[in-house]
Design an enzyme around this catalytic site. Structure first.
Site, PDB file in Angstrom:
ATOM      1  CB  ILE A  67       0.658  -1.365   3.943  1.00 30.94           C
ATOM      2  CG1 ILE A  67      -0.657  -1.986   3.459  1.00 30.94           C
ATOM      3  CG2 ILE A  67       0.799   0.041   3.400  1.00 30.94           C
ATOM      4  CD1 ILE A  67      -1.918  -1.216   3.931  1.00 30.94           C
ATOM      5  CB  SER A  68       1.749  -5.401  -0.105  1.00 30.61           C
ATOM      6  OG  SER A  68       2.482  -6.227   0.748  1.00 30.61           O
TER       7      SER A  68
END
Ligand code: SAH
EC number: 2.1.1.77
Length: 220
Positions: A67-68
């Protein structure tokens, strides 16, 4: 965005603190900061990492993907969101992953299209967005190098995996005046902001970044 049952007082406060940190790091758009503050990021990470969900870091989500980092999500979103949104503005996301970036986009655009090559990630992301009542999102198990031509052209395209070069078909699917934000490179990557004016594409380098690769071809 959130139903009270899935976003407790403690998480809401964590979301607000995270948004304040991003503002201090240079994110200016109040619309974007507000979307970050309201999004229950703990629902987008594996349960065992929930205590880190509101840290400003990327986290593993399985299948070798991440997940960024919230700062990067906010930065990329701020660069493509319009000050003057139109009714039929559509955004294409390449690399659904956890669905966190998708959820942020869903609060800022009327319609979001998102592509993911790993079926199991796409499926989990879909369930999360349903749980949050974000129904203006269409997802597809598909190859981001090809885009989603039948739904285009798009006012904005956001690619959340690093491409060795800008995919030609994505450029074609950008509407006139549209913007694409994409990390480009292999070991050294930079975020590129591309603006289309008729058939001219203006490139601006934003900053150095680190993303998982935009994998060519086959779906999983
Ligand atoms: N926006 C996501 C980031 C996920 S990481 C989030 O915030 O959670 C990047 C994602 O891009 C991964 O899930 C990976 O599977 C996907 N991806 C990589 N190559 C792809 C391709 N060719 N087509 C579609 N998705 C791709």
């Amino acid at each position: 965005m959130s139903k009270s049952s899935s976003f407790s007082g403690k998480s809401q406060r964590s979301g607000m603190i995270l948004a304040k940190q991003l503002q201090a790091s240079g994110i200016q758009s109040t619309k974007v900061l507000d979307a970050i503050a309201r999004c229950p990021r703990h629902l987008f990470v594996p349960e065992i990492l929930a205590h880190k969900a509101y840290d400003n870091t990327a986290l593993p989500i399985g299948q070798g993907q991440t997940i960024s980092q919230p700062y990067i999500v906010a930065k990329m979103t701020e660069l493509i969101v319009s000050d003057n949104p139109q009714e039929n503005d559509k955004v294409l996301e390449v690399g659904t992953g956890s669905g966190y970036q998708t959820a942020i986009l869903a609060t800022l655009f009327n319609k979001v299209y998102s592509l993911e090559r790993i079926k199991s990630l796409q499926w989990q992301a879909k369930r999360r967005l349903q749980k949050l009542d974000l129904h203006n999102v269409a997802m597809k198990h598909g190859d981001g190098w090809r885009g989603w031509a039948s739904k285009g052209p798009f006012k904005a395209i956001i690619v959340t995996a690093a491409a060795v070069k800008v995919p030609e078909q994505l450029l074609e699917q950008l509407s006139d005046g549209g913007k694409m934000i994409i990390p480009v490179g292999e070991t050294q990557q930079t975020l590129q902001l591309i603006t289309r004016n008729n058939n001219n594409f203006d490139y601006q380098t934003v900053e150095a970044v680190r993303f998982v690769p935009l994998v060519p071809g086959d779906l999983l």
